[in-house]
Design an enzyme around this catalytic site. Structure first.
Site, PDB file in Angstrom:
ATOM      1  N   ARG A 195       2.626  14.406  -7.561  1.00 49.12           N
ATOM      2  CA  ARG A 195       2.861  13.333  -6.802  1.00 49.12           C
ATOM      3  C   ARG A 195       3.926  14.241  -5.685  1.00 49.12           C
ATOM      4  NH1 ARG A 195       1.343   6.996  -5.277  1.00 49.12           N
ATOM      5  NH2 ARG A 195       1.434   6.996  -3.245  1.00 49.12           N
ATOM      6  N   ASN A 238       6.472  15.607  -1.336  1.00 49.17           N
ATOM      7  CA  ASN A 238       8.151  15.771  -0.503  1.00 49.17           C
ATOM      8  C   ASN A 238       7.821  16.919   0.027  1.00 49.17           C
ATOM      9  OD1 ASN A 238       8.302  12.290  -1.531  1.00 49.17           O
ATOM     10  ND2 ASN A 238       9.169  13.197  -3.289  1.00 49.17           N
ATOM     11  N   HIS A 247      10.441  16.705   2.793  1.00 56.70           N
ATOM     12  CA  HIS A 247      11.283  15.438   2.766  1.00 56.70           C
ATOM     13  C   HIS A 247      12.726  15.545   2.559  1.00 56.70           C
ATOM     14  CE1 HIS A 247       7.376  14.769   4.032  1.00 56.70           C
ATOM     15  NE2 HIS A 247       7.681  13.181   4.009  1.00 56.70           N
ATOM     16  N   GLU A 273       2.921  14.978   9.403  1.00 56.12           N
ATOM     17  CA  GLU A 273       2.463  15.603   7.875  1.00 56.12           C
ATOM     18  C   GLU A 273       1.254  15.626   7.289  1.00 56.12           C
ATOM     19  OE1 GLU A 273       4.776  13.869   5.654  1.00 56.12           O
ATOM     20  OE2 GLU A 273       5.390  12.192   6.493  1.00 56.12           O
ATOM     21  N   ARG A 275       2.578 -13.125  -7.652  1.00 50.31           N
ATOM     22  CA  ARG A 275       2.441 -11.541  -8.289  1.00 50.31           C
ATOM     23  C   ARG A 275       1.145 -10.816  -8.360  1.00 50.31           C
ATOM     24  NH1 ARG A 275       3.127 -16.517 -12.265  1.00 50.31           N
ATOM     25  NH2 ARG A 275       5.416 -15.730 -12.795  1.00 50.31           N
ATOM     26  N   LYS A 316      -4.706  13.371  -0.423  1.00 50.74           N
ATOM     27  CA  LYS A 316      -3.768  12.204  -0.606  1.00 50.74           C
ATOM     28  C   LYS A 316      -4.533  11.403  -1.238  1.00 50.74           C
ATOM     29  CE  LYS A 316      -0.143   9.271  -0.193  1.00 50.74           C
ATOM     30  NZ  LYS A 316       0.833   8.567   0.278  1.00 50.74           N
ATOM     31  N   HIS A 326      14.837  13.575   5.436  1.00 53.09           N
ATOM     32  CA  HIS A 326      15.873  12.793   4.709  1.00 53.09           C
ATOM     33  C   HIS A 326      16.608  12.456   4.587  1.00 53.09           C
ATOM     34  CE1 HIS A 326      12.297  10.700   1.997  1.00 53.09           C
ATOM     35  NE2 HIS A 326      11.386  10.442   2.817  1.00 53.09           N
ATOM     36  N   LYS A 346       2.241   2.766  -2.326  1.00 48.23           N
ATOM     37  CA  LYS A 346       3.504   2.393  -2.221  1.00 48.23           C
ATOM     38  C   LYS A 346       3.769   1.040  -1.689  1.00 48.23           C
ATOM     39  CE  LYS A 346       6.152   6.608  -3.678  1.00 48.23           C
ATOM     40  NZ  LYS A 346       6.733   8.033  -3.020  1.00 48.23           N
ATOM     41  N   GLU A 402       4.003   8.753  -9.458  1.00 50.41           N
ATOM     42  CA  GLU A 402       4.716   9.901  -8.946  1.00 50.41           C
ATOM     43  C   GLU A 402       5.903  10.611 -10.310  1.00 50.41           C
ATOM     44  OE1 GLU A 402       6.438   9.473  -5.771  1.00 50.41           O
ATOM     45  OE2 GLU A 402       7.842  10.907  -5.811  1.00 50.41           O
ATOM     46  N   HIS A 422      10.698  10.347  12.256  1.00 52.84           N
ATOM     47  CA  HIS A 422       9.908  10.628  10.540  1.00 52.84           C
ATOM     48  C   HIS A 422       9.583  11.767  10.642  1.00 52.84           C
ATOM     49  CE1 HIS A 422      10.040  10.186   6.173  1.00 52.84           C
ATOM     50  NE2 HIS A 422       8.623  10.600   6.440  1.00 52.84           N
TER      51      HIS A 422
HETATM   52  N1  LIG Z   1       4.341   3.884   1.515  1.00 53.48           N
HETATM   53  C1  LIG Z   1       4.131   5.123   1.471  1.00 53.48           C
HETATM   54  O1  LIG Z   1       3.402   6.471   1.526  1.00 53.48           O
HETATM   55  C2  LIG Z   1       4.731   5.247   3.254  1.00 53.48           C
HETATM   56  C3  LIG Z   1       5.122   7.030   3.461  1.00 53.48           C
HETATM   57  C4  LIG Z   1       5.470   7.078   4.166  1.00 53.48           C
HETATM   58  C5  LIG Z   1       6.161   6.795   5.485  1.00 53.48           C
HETATM   59  N2  LIG Z   1       6.653   5.208   5.183  1.00 53.48           N
HETATM   60  C6  LIG Z   1       7.127   4.275   6.027  1.00 53.48           C
HETATM   61  O2  LIG Z   1       6.204   4.265   6.991  1.00 53.48           O
HETATM   62  C7  LIG Z   1       7.202   3.660   8.245  1.00 53.48           C
HETATM   63  C8  LIG Z   1       6.848   4.403   9.321  1.00 53.48           C
HETATM   64  O3  LIG Z   1       5.615   5.016   9.598  1.00 53.48           O
HETATM   65  P1  LIG Z   1       5.342   4.743  11.411  1.00 53.48           P
HETATM   66  O4  LIG Z   1       5.509   6.094  12.082  1.00 53.48           O
HETATM   67  O5  LIG Z   1       3.941   4.094  11.299  1.00 53.48           O
HETATM   68  O6  LIG Z   1       6.058   3.482  12.141  1.00 53.48           O
HETATM   69  P2  LIG Z   1       6.184   2.395  13.234  1.00 53.48           P
HETATM   70  O7  LIG Z   1       5.350   1.662  11.814  1.00 53.48           O
HETATM   71  O8  LIG Z   1       7.079   1.579  13.610  1.00 53.48           O
HETATM   72  O9  LIG Z   1       4.915   2.665  13.924  1.00 53.48           O
HETATM   73  C9  LIG Z   1       5.787   3.082  15.063  1.00 53.48           C
HETATM   74  C10 LIG Z   1       5.703   2.149  16.463  1.00 53.48           C
HETATM   75  O10 LIG Z   1       4.488   2.503  17.163  1.00 53.48           O
HETATM   76  C11 LIG Z   1       3.609   1.525  17.532  1.00 53.48           C
HETATM   77  N3  LIG Z   1       2.042   1.349  17.089  1.00 53.48           N
HETATM   78  C12 LIG Z   1       2.022   1.452  15.073  1.00 53.48           C
HETATM   79  N4  LIG Z   1       0.088   1.824  16.268  1.00 53.48           N
HETATM   80  C13 LIG Z   1      -0.001   1.883  17.273  1.00 53.48           C
HETATM   81  C14 LIG Z   1      -0.754   1.940  18.305  1.00 53.48           C
HETATM   82  N5  LIG Z   1      -2.134   2.309  17.653  1.00 53.48           N
HETATM   83  N6  LIG Z   1      -1.079   1.504  19.443  1.00 53.48           N
HETATM   84  C15 LIG Z   1       0.374   1.207  19.738  1.00 53.48           C
HETATM   85  N7  LIG Z   1       1.149   1.242  19.147  1.00 53.48           N
HETATM   86  C16 LIG Z   1       1.265   1.338  17.693  1.00 53.48           C
HETATM   87  C17 LIG Z   1       4.357   0.456  16.088  1.00 53.48           C
HETATM   88  O11 LIG Z   1       4.261  -0.710  17.117  1.00 53.48           O
HETATM   89  C18 LIG Z   1       5.662   1.346  16.225  1.00 53.48           C
HETATM   90  O12 LIG Z   1       6.423   0.976  17.405  1.00 53.48           O
HETATM   91  C19 LIG Z   1       8.478   3.660   7.384  1.00 53.48           C
HETATM   92  O13 LIG Z   1       9.150   2.616   7.217  1.00 53.48           O
HETATM   93  C20 LIG Z   1       8.394   4.863   6.441  1.00 53.48           C
HETATM   94  O14 LIG Z   1       9.496   4.585   5.115  1.00 53.48           O
HETATM   95  C21 LIG Z   1       5.893   4.931   4.046  1.00 53.48           C
END
Ligand SMILES: NC(=O)c1ccc[n+]([C@@H]2O[C@H](COP(=O)([O-])OP(=O)(O)OC[C@H]3O[C@@H](n4cnc5c(N)ncnc54)[C@H](O)[C@@H]3O)[C@@H](O)[C@H]2O)c1
Length: 366
Positions: free
Chosen positions: A239, A243, A246, A183, A119, A225, A250, A141, A235, A263
């Site tokens: 908040r 977006n 987005h 972003e 939990r 942020k 999306h 999130k 949100e 993304h």
């Molecule tokens: N929780 C939230 O508020 C929120 C907000 C925006 C996006 N997201 C989520 O985040 C995800 C996307 O995140 P992302 O763009 O970081 O993608 P990701 O985590 O898939 O990383 C992108 C790529 O970069 C590599 N990588 C990461 N750091 C590295 C480093 N320092 N050196 C070498 N390689 C590295 C990873 O292995 C991967 O192949 C999605 O799932 C999205 O839904 C969440």
């Protein structure tokens, strides 16, 4: 020089430490955890896993690693189950900690596991992608994807600490880095015209991953942020401005297939779209809309659908925007800008305006 930004959420407040050297575990000084789990992916763990385990040991935590395959497909219930199994095998209890070392995928997945195991246990975010540093690691999130759609199962669970090591950005693949800049630009548009101007002045330094510029810009984005999350953790209102770009972004990801655009690239096109809607609907100065496009382009992001590649049909895109999680009824809603640094959320627009603005993203002329 390290920077600290505090997310003020009463008893759930936490610090975001931004610097070099992976300062993971500072928050454990007063409440140590005897054991922990380090969740990372197959790209990041070989680069920074040992350093992170060392830092945790210095903070008194004996952590076991769980390494998932890199890529969005690992943000699944199956991988969450793998983390739970690791947690049980390692003897994690309510006082333990899960550390997410990686990009947003790892942060969301490990965060979801930390939120639900027993939990909810403590979570430390150690973001290593630019997107994760300025966006996903802050704000609580967490989610996994279902085959039916992205982020369909999730929960709010604030971390107890975010430790962003800017040095890790040196190994982030170029396309991923540039994607994260979408972003960054977004924060300037939605909240802070001075940041936007700073980004214009330092676009080349930012593209070159200049250390000083990164520290200043990542810190400012985290402050913004943190402020927005402190105002509206769940949100219910403001908040939603996070977006910006987005709704279109999306929809583009969905109709083009999730492997066509990263993304941030889709969000960049979505921001160009939103800027055009903003001119039509909210009186945004056309020069300011042009500055948004120009900055996105200068940092290497797409601002037009690629020449020679058939764009998605308008009807499909319209349908996808309507199906967005944030939509009420059949009308897509947008965050639109009135000027740089000032946006409104929940905006609707006539279909003719929506279609005309999309035409602007597809057309070649600038
Ligand atoms: N929780 C939230 O508020 C929120 C907000 C925006 C996006 N997201 C989520 O985040 C995800 C996307 O995140 P992302 O763009 O970081 O993608 P990701 O985590 O898939 O990383 C992108 C790529 O970069 C590599 N990588 C990461 N750091 C590295 C480093 N320092 N050196 C070498 N390689 C590295 C990873 O292995 C991967 O192949 C999605 O799932 C999205 O839904 C969440």
């Amino acid at each position: 020089m390290a920077q600290t930004v505090t997310v003020n959420l009463g008893e759930r407040s936490y610090d975001i430490n931004i610097g070099t050297g992976l300062a993971v575990g500072r928050c454990l000084a007063d409440h140590p955890a005897e054991c922990g789990l380090l969740v990372s992916d197959s790209n990041v763990f070989p680069l920074y896993g040992d350093l992170c385990l060392r830092r945790l040991a210095e903070a008194g935590v004996a952590a076991e690693p769980v390494i998932v395959p890199a890529g969005e497909q690992s943000k699944s219930l199956d991988m969450a189950a793998r983390i739970y199994a690791g947690a049980v095998a390692t003897g994690l209890d309510r006082g333990s900690v899960i550390v997410a070392l990686g990009g947003g995928m790892v942060g969301d997945l490990a965060g979801f596991a930390a939120a639900t195991y027993m939990r909810g246990i403590r979570l430390i975010q150690a973001p290593t992608s630019l997107l994760a540093m300025v966006d996903s690691s802050v704000g609580g999130k967490t989610a996994v994807n279902l085959p039916e759609g992205k982020n369909l199962v999730g929960v709010f669970h604030q971390p107890v600490e975010v430790a962003a090591d800017l040095a890790t950005l040196a190994t982030l693949p170029p396309r991923e880095y540039v994607s994260g800049l979408a972003e960054v630009v977004k924060y300037g548009v939605i909240w802070d015209a001075a940041l936007f101007k700073d980004l214009e002045d330092s676009a080349e330094a930012l593209a070159a991953r200049d250390a000083e510029t990164l520290e200043r810009v990542v810190t400012r984005c985290c402050e913004i942020k943190a402020d927005i999350v402190a105002m509206d953790e769940r949100e219910a209102g403001v908040r939603a401005i996070l977006n910006f770009g987005h709704t279109g972004g999306h929809a583009l990801e969905q109709v083009s297939g999730y492997d066509r655009w990263l993304h941030g690239e889709a969000v960049a096109l979505g921001m160009v779209y939103a800027a055009r809607l903003s001119v039509a609907e909210r009186g945004l100065d056309a020069d300011e809309a042009a500055r948004i496009e120009s900055l996105l382009q200068r940092v290497g992001l797409p601002v037009r659908w690629p020449a020679g590649e058939a764009p998605p049909a308008w009807a499909d895109l319209r349908q996808a925007m309507q199906a967005d999680k944030k939509t009420r009824g059949r009308t897509p809603r947008f965050v639109l800008a009135e000027q740089l640094g000032a946006v409104v959320f929940g905006c609707e627009a006539p279909d003719s305006v929506l279609e005309e603005a999309w035409g602007g993203v597809v057309r070649r002329e600038m």
